[in-house]
Enzyme design. Structure first.
Site, PDB file in Angstrom:
ATOM      1  N   CYS A 149     -10.413   3.662  -1.462  1.00 25.02           N
ATOM      2  CA  CYS A 149      -9.504   3.448  -1.040  1.00 25.02           C
ATOM      3  C   CYS A 149      -8.742   3.505   0.375  1.00 25.02           C
ATOM      4  CB  CYS A 149      -9.453   4.792  -1.370  1.00 25.02           C
ATOM      5  SG  CYS A 149      -7.840   5.480  -0.181  1.00 25.02           S
ATOM      6  N   THR A 150      -7.666   2.573   0.190  1.00 19.68           N
ATOM      7  CA  THR A 150      -7.644   1.112   1.543  1.00 19.68           C
ATOM      8  C   THR A 150      -8.061   2.193   2.868  1.00 19.68           C
ATOM      9  OG1 THR A 150      -5.865   1.434   1.248  1.00 19.68           O
ATOM     10  CG2 THR A 150      -6.333   0.106   0.616  1.00 19.68           C
ATOM     11  N   HIS A 151      -7.805   3.955   2.535  1.00 16.15           N
ATOM     12  CA  HIS A 151      -7.439   3.933   4.294  1.00 16.15           C
ATOM     13  C   HIS A 151      -9.225   4.847   4.292  1.00 16.15           C
ATOM     14  CE1 HIS A 151      -3.552   5.627   2.665  1.00 16.15           C
ATOM     15  NE2 HIS A 151      -3.294   6.409   3.780  1.00 16.15           N
TER      16      HIS A 151
ATOM     17  N   CYS B 209      -3.972  -1.096  -2.388  1.00 17.73           N
ATOM     18  CA  CYS B 209      -4.106  -0.048  -2.544  1.00 17.73           C
ATOM     19  C   CYS B 209      -4.538   0.076  -4.126  1.00 17.73           C
ATOM     20  CB  CYS B 209      -3.034   1.133  -3.257  1.00 17.73           C
ATOM     21  SG  CYS B 209      -2.459   2.758  -2.758  1.00 17.73           S
ATOM     22  N   ASN B 210      -5.981   0.990  -3.689  1.00 16.40           N
ATOM     23  CA  ASN B 210      -6.900   1.379  -5.497  1.00 16.40           C
ATOM     24  C   ASN B 210      -5.861   1.371  -6.470  1.00 16.40           C
ATOM     25  OD1 ASN B 210      -9.946   0.502  -4.498  1.00 16.40           O
ATOM     26  ND2 ASN B 210      -8.618   0.676  -2.408  1.00 16.40           N
ATOM     27  N   THR B 211      -5.095   3.020  -5.519  1.00 13.46           N
ATOM     28  CA  THR B 211      -4.014   3.699  -6.224  1.00 13.46           C
ATOM     29  C   THR B 211      -3.952   2.976  -7.453  1.00 13.46           C
ATOM     30  OG1 THR B 211      -4.982   5.173  -5.415  1.00 13.46           O
ATOM     31  CG2 THR B 211      -3.442   6.066  -7.069  1.00 13.46           C
TER      32      THR B 211
ATOM     33  N   TYR C 158      -0.266   8.917  -2.675  1.00 12.90           N
ATOM     34  CA  TYR C 158      -0.042   8.713  -4.515  1.00 12.90           C
ATOM     35  C   TYR C 158      -0.406   9.056  -4.980  1.00 12.90           C
ATOM     36  CZ  TYR C 158       3.862   4.798  -3.734  1.00 12.90           C
ATOM     37  OH  TYR C 158       4.995   3.860  -2.957  1.00 12.90           O
ATOM     38  N   GLY C 159      -2.084   9.453  -4.310  1.00 12.27           N
ATOM     39  CA  GLY C 159      -3.388   9.885  -5.312  1.00 12.27           C
ATOM     40  C   GLY C 159      -3.530  11.110  -6.207  1.00 12.27           C
TER      41      GLY C 159
ATOM     42  N   ASP D  78       0.319  -1.515   0.297  1.00 16.32           N
ATOM     43  CA  ASP D  78       0.048   0.232   0.080  1.00 16.32           C
ATOM     44  C   ASP D  78       0.837   1.013  -0.177  1.00 16.32           C
ATOM     45  OD1 ASP D  78      -2.863   0.838   0.706  1.00 16.32           O
ATOM     46  OD2 ASP D  78      -1.931   1.901   1.530  1.00 16.32           O
ATOM     47  N   SER D  79       0.847   2.451  -0.616  1.00 15.49           N
ATOM     48  CA  SER D  79       0.760   3.359  -0.589  1.00 15.49           C
ATOM     49  C   SER D  79       1.413   4.076   1.253  1.00 15.49           C
ATOM     50  CB  SER D  79       0.231   4.384  -1.666  1.00 15.49           C
ATOM     51  OG  SER D  79      -1.292   5.253  -0.116  1.00 15.49           O
TER      52      SER D  79
HETATM   53  N1  DGL Z   1      -4.374   4.122   0.112  1.00 17.92           N
HETATM   54  C1  DGL Z   1      -4.252   4.337  -1.605  1.00 17.92           C
HETATM   55  C2  DGL Z   1      -5.357   3.559  -1.836  1.00 17.92           C
HETATM   56  O1  DGL Z   1      -6.046   2.497  -2.391  1.00 17.92           O
HETATM   57  C3  DGL Z   1      -3.825   5.753  -1.542  1.00 17.92           C
HETATM   58  C4  DGL Z   1      -3.855   6.592  -0.717  1.00 17.92           C
HETATM   59  C5  DGL Z   1      -3.052   7.513  -1.224  1.00 17.92           C
HETATM   60  O2  DGL Z   1      -1.696   7.635  -0.981  1.00 17.92           O
HETATM   61  O3  DGL Z   1      -3.779   8.631  -1.324  1.00 17.92           O
HETATM   62  O4  DGL Z   1      -5.933   4.417  -2.778  1.00 17.92           O
END
Ligand code: DGL
Length: 273
Positions: A189-191, A75-77, A44-45, A12-13
């Site tokens: 987004c995983t967060h 991480c979805n991104t 990362y987004g 993940d990021s």
């Molecule tokens: N947690 C990441 C996701 O699932 C991205 C969060 C980020 O780094 O911007 O997309």
């Protein structure tokens, strides 16, 4: 070490992938997990695609060197660019966006909202993947949240930060709930699953979908099919590596309820020009 004993990699990021660790620990408590969070480059987004691919390839290499038996691109991104990293690993790979789209398709709703990073939103991968599974049967509304992941990453347990999180959530979700009448919201987004209690408080009637639930189920099925599940009586732990702040990661792991954290160690970040 036999193939069955090898760890499952989760990347993940940042700390967002802890929401995926939680689901895997729930469903597959016997497995050993290896986590990599790129704290030095999160979020990362808002990065351009080329940079995300370079950072993701660095993490894929880390996982291949440690010979993980399966890799979860939490991480979805990163999932939106995962195809550009597949040459680096030899194990089965699962990604959040595929799992999330499968979960939406299985639910059979007509109007779904997706909240995600700006990068994921701009890629349009979620609408494309969901519509490919249920053409003409579902409307997908997507919203990119420029600050939400960063706020969650650094504000868990902090009242002021959480007030900002709620503000961001309202900005994204009010129009989808009030005007577009979404029946469920995919947390793209995983967060975001880490603040699911806040979302439920703001929108008690809204169904929430976390791709990690489906991803963990798909992982279990694939490992079972390949006869790679660790024996049920064993209890696995999680080893965490980060390019970010080791102390902050240890605290976050505890705050979100990760079990059996074996170590939290620093790993050098990719140096970008
Ligand atoms: N947690 C990441 C996701 O699932 C991205 C969060 C980020 O780094 O911007 O997309």
């Amino acid at each position: 070490m036999t193939e069955r004993e090898r760890p499952i990699g989760i990347l993940d990021s940042g700390i967002g992938g802890f929401s995926v660790v939680r689901q895997v620990q729930r469903l597959l408590p016997g497995e050993e997990l290896l986590y990599f969070g790129d704290g030095a480059h999160v979020p990362y987004g808002n990065h351009p695609a080329q940079k995300i691919v370079a950072l993701a390839r660095y993490m894929f290499r880390f996982m291949q060197q440690r010979r993980v038996k399966a890799l979860l691109v939490a991480c979805n991104t990163i999932s939106c660019v995962a195809e550009q990293c597949m040459d680096l690993v030899s194990c089965p790979v699962f990604n959040a966006v595929q799992a999330g789209a499968d979960a939406v398709a299985a639910l059979g709703v007509e109007r779904v909202g997706v909240i995600s990073t700006v990068f994921t939103h701009n890629c349009r991968t979620y609408p494309r993947e969901i519509l490919a599974r249920r053409p003409g049967e579902v409307r997908v509304y997507s919203c990119g949240c420029p600050h939400l992941a960063r706020l969650v990453e650094h504000s868990l347990g902090d009242g002021g930060g959480m007030a900002q999180v709620e503000e961001e959530l309202r900005r994204a979700l009010d129009p989808m709930v009030e005007r577009q009448g979404i029946q469920c919201c995919l947390l793209g987004c995983t967060h975001y699953p880490l603040v699911a209690d806040r979302i439920r408080k703001l929108y008690p009637a809204l169904e929430l979908l976390d791709p990690a639930v489906e991803m963990a189920a798909q992982l279990r099925q694939a490992l079972r099919r390949r006869d790679l599940l660790r024996p049920g009586e064993e209890i696995g732990g999680v080893s965490i590596y980060t390019t970010g702040d080791v102390k902050e990661y240890a605290l976050r792991a505890q705050q979100v309820g990760l079990k059996r954290v074996r170590r939290v160690e620093a790993y050098p970040p990719l140096e970008l020009d």
